[in-house]
Scaffold this motif. Structure first.
Motif, PDB file in Angstrom:
ATOM      1  N   UNK A  88       0.822  -1.214   0.000  1.00 14.93           N
ATOM      2  CA  UNK A  88       0.000   0.000   0.000  1.00 14.93           C
ATOM      3  C   UNK A  88       0.853   1.261   0.000  1.00 14.93           C
ATOM      4  N   UNK A  89       2.186   1.080   0.020  1.00 17.06           N
ATOM      5  CA  UNK A  89       3.088   2.230  -0.028  1.00 17.06           C
ATOM      6  C   UNK A  89       3.215   2.968   1.291  1.00 17.06           C
ATOM      7  N   UNK A  90       3.001   2.255   2.408  1.00 17.06           N
ATOM      8  CA  UNK A  90       3.126   2.910   3.712  1.00 17.06           C
ATOM      9  C   UNK A  90       4.611   3.052   4.039  1.00 17.06           C
ATOM     10  N   UNK A  91       5.074   4.262   4.359  1.00 11.23           N
ATOM     11  CA  UNK A  91       6.511   4.494   4.579  1.00 11.23           C
ATOM     12  C   UNK A  91       7.052   3.677   5.762  1.00 11.23           C
ATOM     13  N   UNK A  92       8.171   3.033   5.544  1.00  5.40           N
ATOM     14  CA  UNK A  92       8.779   2.179   6.570  1.00  5.40           C
ATOM     15  C   UNK A  92       9.091   2.947   7.855  1.00  5.40           C
ATOM     16  N   UNK A  93       9.470   4.207   7.725  1.00  6.36           N
ATOM     17  CA  UNK A  93       9.809   4.982   8.925  1.00  6.36           C
ATOM     18  C   UNK A  93       8.591   5.281   9.807  1.00  6.36           C
ATOM     19  N   UNK A  94       7.400   4.966   9.328  1.00  7.83           N
ATOM     20  CA  UNK A  94       6.179   5.160  10.113  1.00  7.83           C
ATOM     21  C   UNK A  94       5.549   3.850  10.607  1.00  7.83           C
ATOM     22  N   UNK A  95       6.188   2.727  10.346  1.00  7.58           N
ATOM     23  CA  UNK A  95       5.630   1.450  10.777  1.00  7.58           C
ATOM     24  C   UNK A  95       5.457   1.389  12.291  1.00  7.58           C
ATOM     25  N   UNK A  96       6.342   2.054  13.020  1.00  4.20           N
ATOM     26  CA  UNK A  96       6.257   2.045  14.482  1.00  4.20           C
ATOM     27  C   UNK A  96       4.928   2.625  14.964  1.00  4.20           C
ATOM     28  N   UNK A  97       4.384   3.584  14.240  1.00  8.58           N
ATOM     29  CA  UNK A  97       3.130   4.228  14.646  1.00  8.58           C
ATOM     30  C   UNK A  97       1.978   3.227  14.651  1.00  8.58           C
ATOM     31  N   UNK A  98       1.985   2.295  13.712  1.00 15.92           N
ATOM     32  CA  UNK A  98       0.929   1.292  13.661  1.00 15.92           C
ATOM     33  C   UNK A  98       0.994   0.369  14.873  1.00 15.92           C
ATOM     34  N   UNK A  99       2.215   0.073  15.320  1.00  8.66           N
ATOM     35  CA  UNK A  99       2.387  -0.757  16.514  1.00  8.66           C
ATOM     36  C   UNK A  99       1.811  -0.038  17.725  1.00  8.66           C
ATOM     37  N   UNK A 100       2.115   1.231  17.863  1.00  8.21           N
ATOM     38  CA  UNK A 100       1.601   2.024  18.989  1.00  8.21           C
ATOM     39  C   UNK A 100       0.073   2.093  18.935  1.00  8.21           C
ATOM     40  N   UNK A 101      -0.477   2.335  17.768  1.00  4.97           N
ATOM     41  CA  UNK A 101      -1.936   2.427  17.617  1.00  4.97           C
ATOM     42  C   UNK A 101      -2.599   1.117  18.044  1.00  4.97           C
ATOM     43  N   UNK A 102      -2.061  -0.005  17.596  1.00  2.15           N
ATOM     44  CA  UNK A 102      -2.653  -1.305  17.935  1.00  2.15           C
ATOM     45  C   UNK A 102      -2.531  -1.608  19.425  1.00  2.15           C
TER      46      UNK A 102
END
Length: 120
Positions: free
Chosen positions: A39-53
């Motif tokens: 989906x083209x989600x930037x790798x440097x923002x993957x951490x944000x998804x972990x925090x959200x979950x």
């Protein structure tokens, strides 16, 4: 709608699923990497998804005792996966990850909302 869940176990199951997803995402296996890259989600923002979950899982569990918190967290999880579905459709990345991960988790989140907060 209720401010405390009618049943405790759907929120617990969803919280455990989100927690497991967050833990898996810390060392993302191939299917998660493929999904986020697809989906083209930037790798440097993957951490944000972990925090959200993780925050959603905590909110769902806190909502078992604190009025309003669980339903807010549950609605947030539904919104999160609707957004993920939009990202997949927009990127035309409709492979197995979309059908299993996004739609599966959205189904679990909606089922949790209905079973827990819609009075019967």
């Amino acid at each position: 709608m209720l401010l405390l869940p009618e049943l405790w176990w759907p929120s617990t199951v969803l919280a455990l699923a989100l927690f497991a997803d967050a833990v898996l995402s810390m060392r993302a296996p191939r299917f998660i990497r493929d999904c986020l890259n697809g989906v083209g989600f930037p790798r440097e923002w993957w951490w944000a998804l972990i925090v959200i979950k993780l925050m959603a899982a905590i909110g769902l569990l806190a909502g078992l005792a604190v009025p309003g918190v669980g339903i807010a967290a549950n609605i947030g999880v539904v919104a999160y996966f609707l957004t993920a579905i939009y990202a997949h459709i927009r990127a035309r990345f409709l492979k197995q990850e979309f059908w299993l991960n996004c739609l599966g988790m959205l189904t679990l989140a909606v089922a949790t909302l209905v079973l827990s907060y819609v009075p019967w």
